[in-house]
Motif scaffolding. Structure first.
Motif, PDB file in Angstrom:
ATOM      1  N   THR A 230       5.542  50.117  92.389  1.00 49.63           N
ATOM      2  CA  THR A 230       4.387  50.115  91.497  1.00 49.63           C
ATOM      3  C   THR A 230       3.398  49.029  91.903  1.00 49.63           C
ATOM      4  O   THR A 230       3.753  48.090  92.628  1.00 49.63           O
ATOM      5  N   GLN A 231       2.189  49.147  91.409  1.00 50.53           N
ATOM      6  CA  GLN A 231       1.158  48.157  91.721  1.00 50.53           C
ATOM      7  C   GLN A 231       1.525  46.758  91.194  1.00 50.53           C
ATOM      8  O   GLN A 231       1.280  45.768  91.880  1.00 50.53           O
TER       9      GLN A 231
ATOM     10  N   ASP B  74       1.533  43.417  93.401  1.00 50.72           N
ATOM     11  CA  ASP B  74       0.770  42.243  92.977  1.00 50.72           C
ATOM     12  C   ASP B  74       1.651  41.004  92.877  1.00 50.72           C
ATOM     13  O   ASP B  74       1.229  39.897  93.218  1.00 50.72           O
TER      14      ASP B  74
ATOM     15  N   ARG C 230       3.405  46.749 100.427  1.00 56.76           N
ATOM     16  CA  ARG C 230       3.664  48.053  99.807  1.00 56.76           C
ATOM     17  C   ARG C 230       4.652  48.870 100.649  1.00 56.76           C
ATOM     18  O   ARG C 230       5.565  49.493 100.117  1.00 56.76           O
TER      19      ARG C 230
ATOM     20  N   TYR D 128      -1.296  56.469 101.869  1.00 56.79           N
ATOM     21  CA  TYR D 128      -1.853  55.323 101.148  1.00 56.79           C
ATOM     22  C   TYR D 128      -3.036  54.775 101.949  1.00 56.79           C
ATOM     23  O   TYR D 128      -2.887  53.825 102.708  1.00 56.79           O
TER      24      TYR D 128
ATOM     25  N   THR E 181      -8.389  46.201  96.599  1.00 58.70           N
ATOM     26  CA  THR E 181      -7.014  46.151  96.131  1.00 58.70           C
ATOM     27  C   THR E 181      -6.877  45.040  95.111  1.00 58.70           C
ATOM     28  O   THR E 181      -7.602  44.057  95.133  1.00 58.70           O
ATOM     29  N   SER E 182      -5.942  45.199  94.225  1.00 61.74           N
ATOM     30  CA  SER E 182      -5.795  44.203  93.167  1.00 61.74           C
ATOM     31  C   SER E 182      -5.267  42.882  93.721  1.00 61.74           C
ATOM     32  O   SER E 182      -5.508  41.833  93.154  1.00 61.74           O
TER      33      SER E 182
END
Length: 192
Positions: free
Chosen positions: A42-43, A47, A62, A95, A101-102
């Motif tokens: 997950t993001q 992060d 990722r 992807y 991107t965060s």
């Protein structure tokens, strides 16, 4: 005995057909592109790792999380090796790289230590002001022998702490002296 073998083979064939029939199409594309069945990444997981290791590219993070499915395993891999393997070309079909991107937002939003935040009226804090050495700046000249010096083990914790504070102050003042001497040596003298 032959019946048991036939039952086992039939069972394995049924399991294989069931797995093949229930695997979604995009999952098999991911399997083909990555070379393995990706786990859930997950993001927030990306992060978290990116916040701990800002120098590691987000795509590498990722990709490793897709392989391991664990923030802890990915973090340990970074700590052990110092880097993560780059993703293969097939990864970018699933992807695509995005400039927004965060993790890059985290890096941009988190100010570096010691830098004032935008909109704040606090001045930039220097080591001189942090250790309250303003009165000693111009009064002392520190020689190189005084900087490290030999310290003796003091009897009480308070004396040891005071000794450590004094050594820190001497190191900061000596570094400031060296910086000023270097600047004076590099800057041209005014001709007026």
């Amino acid at each position: 005995m032959a019946e048991v073998v036939n039952v086992a083979v039939a069972f394995l064939v049924i399991v294989f057909i069931f797995r093949w029939a229930t695997t979604p199409g995009e999952q098999s594309e991911a399997d083909k592109a990555l070379g393995f069945r990706p786990k859930k990444a997950t993001q927030p997981m990306v992060d978290t790792v990116a916040a701990m290791f800002p120098d590691i590219p987000v795509d590498n993070i990722r990709y490793d999380l897709l392989r391991t499915g664990s923030v802890e395993t990915t973090s340990n891999r970074i700590l052990e090796r110092g880097f993560l393997d780059p993703p293969p070309a097939g990864y970018f079909t699933l992807y695509p790289r995005s400039t927004d991107t965060s993790a890059s937002q985290i890096r941009q939003s988190a100010p570096a230590p010691g830098t004032p935040q935008p909109g704040s009226s606090t001045p930039k804090q220097t080591l001189i002001s942090k250790f309250n050495l303003e009165t000693r700046v111009n009064n002392e000249s520190i020689s190189q022998e005084d900087i490290g010096g030999k310290s003796t083990w003091e009897d009480s914790a308070e004396k040891r702490e005071a000794s450590l504070r004094e050594r820190k102050a001497k190191m900061i003042l000596a570094a400031r002296q060296r910086m000023l001497q270097k600047e004076a040596g590099n800057s041209p003298s005014p001709s007026s």
